[in-house]
Design an enzyme around this catalytic site. Structure first.
Site, PDB file in Angstrom:
ATOM      1  N   LYS A 247       6.519   3.588  52.503  1.00 59.93           N
ATOM      2  CA  LYS A 247       6.534   2.636  51.637  1.00 59.93           C
ATOM      3  C   LYS A 247       7.614   1.305  51.720  1.00 59.93           C
ATOM      4  CE  LYS A 247       4.943   6.142  48.479  1.00 59.93           C
ATOM      5  NZ  LYS A 247       4.866   6.627  47.072  1.00 59.93           N
TER       6      LYS A 247
ATOM      7  N   GLU B  18      -0.718   2.455  44.588  1.00 55.99           N
ATOM      8  CA  GLU B  18       0.233   1.519  44.285  1.00 55.99           C
ATOM      9  C   GLU B  18      -0.156  -0.029  44.550  1.00 55.99           C
ATOM     10  OE1 GLU B  18       3.480   3.137  46.546  1.00 55.99           O
ATOM     11  OE2 GLU B  18       3.735   4.947  45.327  1.00 55.99           O
TER      12      GLU B  18
ATOM     13  N   GLY C 177       4.869  10.953  43.674  1.00 51.34           N
ATOM     14  CA  GLY C 177       6.034  10.748  43.461  1.00 51.34           C
ATOM     15  C   GLY C 177       6.784  11.639  42.099  1.00 51.34           C
TER      16      GLY C 177
ATOM     17  N   SER D 192       3.056  14.674  45.927  1.00 53.82           N
ATOM     18  CA  SER D 192       4.333  15.360  46.133  1.00 53.82           C
ATOM     19  C   SER D 192       4.069  16.796  47.032  1.00 53.82           C
ATOM     20  CB  SER D 192       4.392  16.102  44.593  1.00 53.82           C
ATOM     21  OG  SER D 192       4.820  14.999  43.850  1.00 53.82           O
TER      22      SER D 192
HETATM   23  C1  PEP Z   1       2.168   8.634  48.417  1.00 52.55           C
HETATM   24  O1  PEP Z   1       2.531   7.653  47.640  1.00 52.55           O
HETATM   25  O2  PEP Z   1       1.010   8.275  49.496  1.00 52.55           O
HETATM   26  C2  PEP Z   1       2.706   9.935  48.229  1.00 52.55           C
HETATM   27  C3  PEP Z   1       1.843  10.861  48.298  1.00 52.55           C
HETATM   28  O3  PEP Z   1       3.875   9.925  47.821  1.00 52.55           O
HETATM   29  P1  PEP Z   1       4.614  11.252  47.502  1.00 52.55           P
HETATM   30  O4  PEP Z   1       4.556  12.293  48.564  1.00 52.55           O
HETATM   31  O5  PEP Z   1       6.049  10.913  47.122  1.00 52.55           O
HETATM   32  O6  PEP Z   1       4.133  11.824  46.253  1.00 52.55           O
END
Ligand code: PEP
Length: 256
Positions: free
Chosen positions: A11, A98, A174, A214
């Site tokens: 990101k 996002e 997240g 996550s």
């Molecule tokens: C993502 O945004 O692609 C993602 C999976 O984030 P996280 O692993 O932090 O949940």
């Protein structure tokens, strides 16, 4: 058998020195192992450095977090598929939740990106995922069906084996609350069934479907042991090289 694909989505994180130190550590941790496909999707600014550091290594490939579907033109701030190819990028994430939620990208626009990526011989990672409200309203499958159908619209069957789908429930991104392996497997099987309906079983069988939301070293192996989970798209836990390496090691274990 589908090769597991573990991808880091950084990101909007990291500057040059941080990326350099991450890659130095990751390269040591991984060696030349290629039984799991490993992908790094840094911000655009770090693609040249990462491309140079990864070099010809078969062990780590490069991905981008986004692209514009047009070949070139007056699109201030955007990046084309050809520009990514120029930096030896092989994959591109499209339709991340996002991008959909914050930048208003529609299912149709995401579909344009998938087609443009294939035209430029980039492999798209098409992200799909429902919100908590969708799940609580039992709309999760219909939302995924809509995102997949629009995302794959007009994609020739010959490109299907080079298309990756990432199932990323928005409520798991997240938040520290991953989907359970059973919940994820159920949706991954559903996604494969939708692709079978759109193409056929032989094509659907070759599509890798990553889980994202996550993922961390502690839950990665059990998730990736599920028969339709072919890897992980990792956000937060991919920012630290040893934690990302531990997820890659979990993917190796999950191969059985
Ligand atoms: C993502 O945004 O692609 C993602 C999976 O984030 P996280 O692993 O932090 O949940």
């Amino acid at each position: 058998m589908r090769k597991k694909l573990v991808a880091a989505n950084w990101k909007m994180h990291k500057i040059t020195a941080e990326a350099r130190s991450f890659l130095e550590t990751l390269k040591l941790e991984l060696g030349e192992e290629t039984d799991v496909e490993v992908l790094l999707a840094p911000p655009f600014t770090l693609l040249p450095l990462c491309s140079q550091m990864v070099g010809e290594s078969a062990a780590i490939k490069l991905g981008a977090q986004n692209m514009h579907p047009a070949k070139a033109g007056a699109f201030t701030g955007e990046i084309s598929a050809q520009m990514l190819r120029d930096l030896f990028v092989r994959y591109v994430i499209v339709g991340h939740s996002e991008r959909r939620a914050i930048f208003g990208e529609s299912d149709q626009f995401v579909g344009e990106k998938v087609r443009a990526a294939h035209e430029a011989s980039l492999r798209p990672i098409l992200c799909v995922g429902e919100t908590l409200a969708h799940r609580e309203g039992s709309q999760h499958e219909s939302v995924i069906d809509r995102q997949l159908t629009a995302g794959l619209e007009g994609v020739d069957a010959k490109h299907i084996p080079d298309t990756v789908v990432a199932y990323e429930p928005v409520w798991a991104i997240g938040t520290g609350h991953n989907a359970t392996p059973a919940q994820a497997q159920e949706m991954h099987a559903h996604i494969r069934a939708v692709i079978t309906r759109l193409y056929d079983a032989a094509h659907a069988d070759r599509v890798r479907i990553q889980y994202g939301g996550s993922v961390k070293p502690e839950n990665a192996e059990e998730l990736m042991r599920q028969p339709d989970i072919d890897g992980a798209l990792v956000g937060g836990a991919s920012l630290e090289a040893r934690s990302f390496a531990a997820i890659i090691a979990a993917a190796r274990e999950a191969r059985g």
